[in-house]
Design a protein around this motif. Structure first.
Motif, PDB file in Angstrom:
ATOM      1  N   LYS A  70      -6.882 -23.520 -42.265  1.00  0.00           N
ATOM      2  CA  LYS A  70      -7.602 -24.559 -43.005  1.00  0.00           C
ATOM      3  C   LYS A  70      -8.064 -25.682 -42.070  1.00  0.00           C
ATOM      4  CE  LYS A  70      -5.635 -23.767 -47.580  1.00  0.00           C
ATOM      5  NZ  LYS A  70      -4.924 -24.374 -48.743  1.00  0.00           N
ATOM      6  N   ARG A 109     -12.018 -26.890 -41.861  1.00  0.00           N
ATOM      7  CA  ARG A 109     -12.531 -28.255 -41.996  1.00  0.00           C
ATOM      8  C   ARG A 109     -13.261 -28.700 -40.736  1.00  0.00           C
ATOM      9  NH1 ARG A 109      -7.672 -28.515 -44.875  1.00  0.00           N
ATOM     10  NH2 ARG A 109      -6.452 -29.419 -43.179  1.00  0.00           N
ATOM     11  N   GLN A 167      -6.806 -34.279 -42.960  1.00  0.00           N
ATOM     12  CA  GLN A 167      -5.993 -33.635 -43.988  1.00  0.00           C
ATOM     13  C   GLN A 167      -6.856 -33.235 -45.194  1.00  0.00           C
ATOM     14  OE1 GLN A 167      -1.520 -34.952 -44.141  1.00  0.00           O
ATOM     15  NE2 GLN A 167      -2.751 -36.815 -44.049  1.00  0.00           N
ATOM     16  N   GLU A 168      -6.447 -32.161 -45.832  1.00  0.00           N
ATOM     17  CA  GLU A 168      -7.260 -31.558 -46.885  1.00  0.00           C
ATOM     18  C   GLU A 168      -7.573 -32.537 -48.018  1.00  0.00           C
ATOM     19  OE1 GLU A 168      -7.383 -27.395 -49.458  1.00  0.00           O
ATOM     20  OE2 GLU A 168      -5.498 -28.053 -48.538  1.00  0.00           O
ATOM     21  N   ASP A 169      -6.594 -33.301 -48.483  1.00  0.00           N
ATOM     22  CA  ASP A 169      -6.782 -34.175 -49.640  1.00  0.00           C
ATOM     23  C   ASP A 169      -7.726 -35.340 -49.357  1.00  0.00           C
ATOM     24  OD1 ASP A 169      -5.114 -32.567 -51.071  1.00  0.00           O
ATOM     25  OD2 ASP A 169      -3.352 -33.880 -50.909  1.00  0.00           O
TER      26      ASP A 169
END
Length: 402
Positions: free
Chosen positions: A142, A146, A102-104
């Motif tokens: 996204k 990543r 996940q991005e965060d």
């Protein structure tokens, strides 16, 4: 005293009635047993751990086998590869795969540091890495950005990546967002399945599962940074083979629909005997054979012997091992794997939030074990065992001919 004939008949009626009732119940019982026997005979060709009969399963396995790589192609590919030495990887700062991707919480700094240790200190050349469909569903663009960053870091450290698309182990309902903290003392306490029970049981979700499979493989089908596709980790883990097996076939069909894939596909054998419907399909569908074994070396040797008997000549990798208290250790296994040209990818690189240094079923708030179950490095880079680190440093990356 004189009796009429009708009186005599009336006197015997109760006895006749009493005798008739048992015969009536006996007839009912015989009818029920006959009905059950007919049902059993009708379904006798359908094993308890399969969704279809033996005959249909054999046909489906044959069809799966026809579209996998030929034996000669699998052998040629393996000859061109190094002897695989590596680990299953999740960053020490991630409690599960969702937290990894996940991005965060995508932790580039930790990934760079730990992948450098894997190659430069431990001489590893391969990592097995799990993906998750929910992260792709949230934002596929996204997600791939990543994943590209991760693959680039791996390439900079001379590491090839084996990507795992699905997983049937541990917590049944994955959820995006902040992941719960690990339960103190508990092995892999917050690991989650992929796609998760809700999507597994809801067949309207299966086209999305197929789309994810195609999308990911299509993105990297000729990418040299990706070395192997592991389609589904331990499908038997949730103990619902009749549900998972048709989904596995669905995923396999989607994976094979992608043309010109340059990496082999596999589904790891995690449970014996090899005669079960699931194992039969896994073997029929795999370009190269992979298996999991956390037992002592004698068990591994027996596993390899079984696999070589049923899959003559196909390359073999052990993609999960290392359970020190069970006798699965670096000192006992690595030399055998290398001598036999069996890829060796054990569980765990850096101890962290997944807490896989604890044993399976470790109780809550268990103390730090003196002998780790999995993993080889502390988060600061110190080796769990200096002797293990020395063993890694002395490995010569040759491939014997087998």
């Amino acid at each position: 005293m004189a009796f009429r004939s009708s009186d005599i008949f009336d006197m015997h009626m109760p006895a006749i009635k009493v005798r008739v009732a048992p015969f009536r119940w006996l007839a009912v019982l015989v009818g029920c047993v006959t009905f059950l026997v007919l049902i059993l005979l009708r379904h006798s060709t359908k094993p308890a751990d399969s969704d279809v009969s033996y005959e249909i399963a054999a046909r489906l396995n044959e069809e799966a086998s026809k579209i996998r790589w030929s034996l000669s192609r699998a052998q040629a590919w393996y000859v061109s590869q190094p002897w695989f030495l590596g680990a299953n990887y999740v960053p020490s700062t991630s409690v599960n795969v969702l937290e990894m991707w996940q991005e965060d919480t995508f932790d580039v700094i930790t990934i760079k540091r730990e992948l450098s240790w894997a190659n430069k200190r431990l001489q590893m050349n391969t990592l097995r890495v799990f993906l998750h469909i929910l992260v792709w569903m949230e934002n596929s663009t996204k997600f791939f950005q990543r994943l590209d960053i991760f693959l680039t870091i791996a390439e900079e450290n001379n590491l090839k990546i084996m990507l795992v698309l699905f997983d049937e182990c541990w917590n049944a309902e994955p959820k995006l967002g902040r992941q719960p903290d690990p339960i103190p003392g508990v092995h892999n306490s917050q690991w989650v399945r992929c796609p998760g029970q809700s999507m597994v049981l809801n067949k309207t979700s299966w086209p999305i599962i197929a789309q994810y499979t195609v999308d990911v493989i299509s993105h990297y089908k000729s990418d040299k940074r990706v070395t192997i596709w592991d389609l589904y980790n331990e499908p038997e883990c949730s103990k619902q083979i009749r549900v998972i097996l048709p989904l596995l076939r669905h995923i396999y069909k989607a994976a094979r629909s992608v043309s010109d894939v340059e990496q082999p596909m596999t589904i790891g054998i995690a449970k014996w005997p090899l005669t079960t419907p699931l194992a039969q399909f896994e073997l029929a569908a795999s370009d190269i054979i992979s298996f999991h074994s956390y037992g002592p070396l004698a068990n591994v040797i027996a596993n390899v012997s079984d696999l070589r008997q049923v899959q003559l000549g196909r390359p073999i990798l052990c993609t999960e091992w290392l359970a020190r208290p069970f006798g699965s250790t670096l000192f006992t296994h690595i030399d055998y794997f290398q001598t036999e040209n069996i890829g060796a990818i054990h569980w765990g690189l850096v101890a962290g939030r997944s807490q896989t240094y604890y044993q399976w079923k470790s109780p809550e708030r268990a103390p730090m074990p003196r002998m780790w179950f999995h993993d080889v490095l502390y988060p600061n880079g110190t080796a769990f065992s200096s002797l293990e680190e020395k063993l890694y440093s002395e490995i010569k990356h040759r491939k014997d001919k087998k």
